[in-house]
Design an enzyme around this catalytic site. Structure first.
Site, short mmCIF file in Angstrom:
data_model
loop_
_atom_site.label_atom_id
_atom_site.label_comp_id
_atom_site.label_asym_id
_atom_site.label_seq_id
_atom_site.Cartn_x
_atom_site.Cartn_y
_atom_site.Cartn_z
N SER A 1 44.31 42.18 47.02
CA SER A 1 43.06 41.41 46.89
C SER A 1 43.37 40.01 46.35
CB SER A 1 42.06 42.14 45.99
OG SER A 1 42.57 42.32 44.69
N ASP B 1 46.88 39.09 38.24
CA ASP B 1 47.21 39.26 39.66
C ASP B 1 47.10 37.93 40.41
OD1 ASP B 1 47.25 41.88 38.88
OD2 ASP B 1 45.85 42.61 40.39
N ALA C 1 46.18 38.31 46.57
CA ALA C 1 46.89 37.52 47.58
C ALA C 1 45.89 36.96 48.59
CB ALA C 1 47.94 38.38 48.28
C1 MEV Z 1 45.46 45.48 38.27
O1 MEV Z 1 46.44 45.00 39.18
C2 MEV Z 1 45.88 45.21 36.86
C3 MEV Z 1 44.92 45.70 35.78
O2 MEV Z 1 45.54 45.41 34.53
C4 MEV Z 1 43.57 45.02 35.85
C5 MEV Z 1 43.63 43.55 35.50
O3 MEV Z 1 44.57 43.09 34.86
O4 MEV Z 1 42.67 42.86 35.84
C6 MEV Z 1 44.70 47.20 35.85
#
Ligand code: MEV
Length: 306
Positions: A100, A143, A102
């Site tokens: 998502s 992310d 990316a």
């Molecule tokens: C999701 O890739 C990572 C989590 O830590 C959620 C976030 O950091 O927003 C689970």
């Protein structure tokens, strides 16, 4: 026509804990999503040509619509503008690999280029963060940061976020094992929040351990101590099991990778399915672990960090 890209990512340390301001470490991977923007007849349309883990696109459809609206809104683009956005690239959509983020980064970059906005990476990252809210509700921002900057990052959520580039002496091979279970990150995050409120003492201790581990992991990366990085990944997986975001498929992949000689392995991303990451320096070890995963009927991505 204009194009933009966003990288896939792997969280090496402290997913979930990062939502509460505990430092975390993530790396971009070379697989990426591309977005192309072209003129069209009607209002903004999204065509998703990415390869997928079965059911991924269907399950994320509504969230993707919400996310696109948030991106348009953040960029002051009228949803009636006659353009189409086409998503593609070599990042196979799956949970835990930053699909998502990316796509949000790729879309923001392609729109910036199409409308000659010349936005900086920092601004692209902010817009992608708004887009991520369509998928995650309350994303930490790790992310989209890895997806935008395309490198290894130390990330601490705050006002403002602390983002530091980490340098590994040379790239190290990893394997990502895909359970092929498509999961919803916002429910996984909500589950942790609920248990954290219900068992404050237990969770405070686990969060303290995660915080200590993040500093050890940063030092281990900076001194390229791969054995230690691996051990700390194993320790991190146990903490993630304790906050109940693992599942039997992820534990199976972690155990399998360790049995085949990986230096460390853990779930990566939101958990409850999605992906596992194993540290497998050298092509030979990487291949052995990847093949063992495939033999069990799961898919494996051979890539690298750093
Ligand atoms: C999701 O890739 C990572 C989590 O830590 C959620 C976030 O950091 O927003 C689970």
């Amino acid at each position: 026509m204009a194009q933009g890209i966003g990288f896939g990512k792997v969280i090496l340390f402290n997913e979930h804990f990062v939502v509460y301001g505990i430092p975390a470490i993530a790396s971009a991977i070379s697989a990426k999503t591309t977005a192309v923007v072209e003129s069209s007849e009607e209002g903004v349309a999204l065509i998703d040509d990415r390869q997928e883990t079965p059911r991924y696109k269907k399950e994320k459809f509504e969230q993707q619509k919400d996310s696109l609206n948030r991106i348009l809104n953040a960029m002051n683009i009228d949803p009636n503008t006659p353009i189409k956005i086409i998503l593609a690239g070599d990042l196979v959509t799956a949970s835990g690999i930053g699909a998502s983020a990316a796509s949000c980064v790729a879309i923001a970059r392609a729109l910036s280029s199409y409308f000659n906005l010349n936005l900086s990476d920092e601004r692209i990252n902010e817009i992608a963060y708004e887009g991520e809210k369509g998928y995650h509700g309350t994303p930490s921002g790790i992310d989209n940061t890895a997806a935008t900057f395309g490198c290894l990052v130390w990330f601490k959520r705050g006002e403002p976020n602390v983002i530091e580039r980490l340098i590994l002496k040379k790239p190290v091979e990893i394997v990502m094992g895909n359970t092929e279970l498509v999961t919803d990150t916002s429910s996984a995050v909500a589950g942790v929040r609920e248990r954290k409120q219900r068992y404050p003492d237990k969770y405070d201790k686990l969060f303290k351990k995660a915080e200590n581990l993040s500093y050890k992991a940063k030092n281990a990366i900076e001194s390229a101590d791969l054995e230690l990085i691996g051990n700390l990944m194993n320790e991190n997986h146990r903490l993630l099991q304790n906050i109940e975001v693992s599942c039997k498929e992820l534990d199976l992949l972690v155990d399998l990778a360790i049995k085949e000689g990986a230096l460390g392995a853990k779930l990566t991303g939101g958990g409850l399915g999605g992906n596992m990451v194993a540290l497998t320096p050298g092509k030979e070890l990487q291949e052995r672990v990847a093949q063992a995963i495939e033999k069990e009927g799961f898919s494996a991505l051979r890539t690298s960090i750093g």
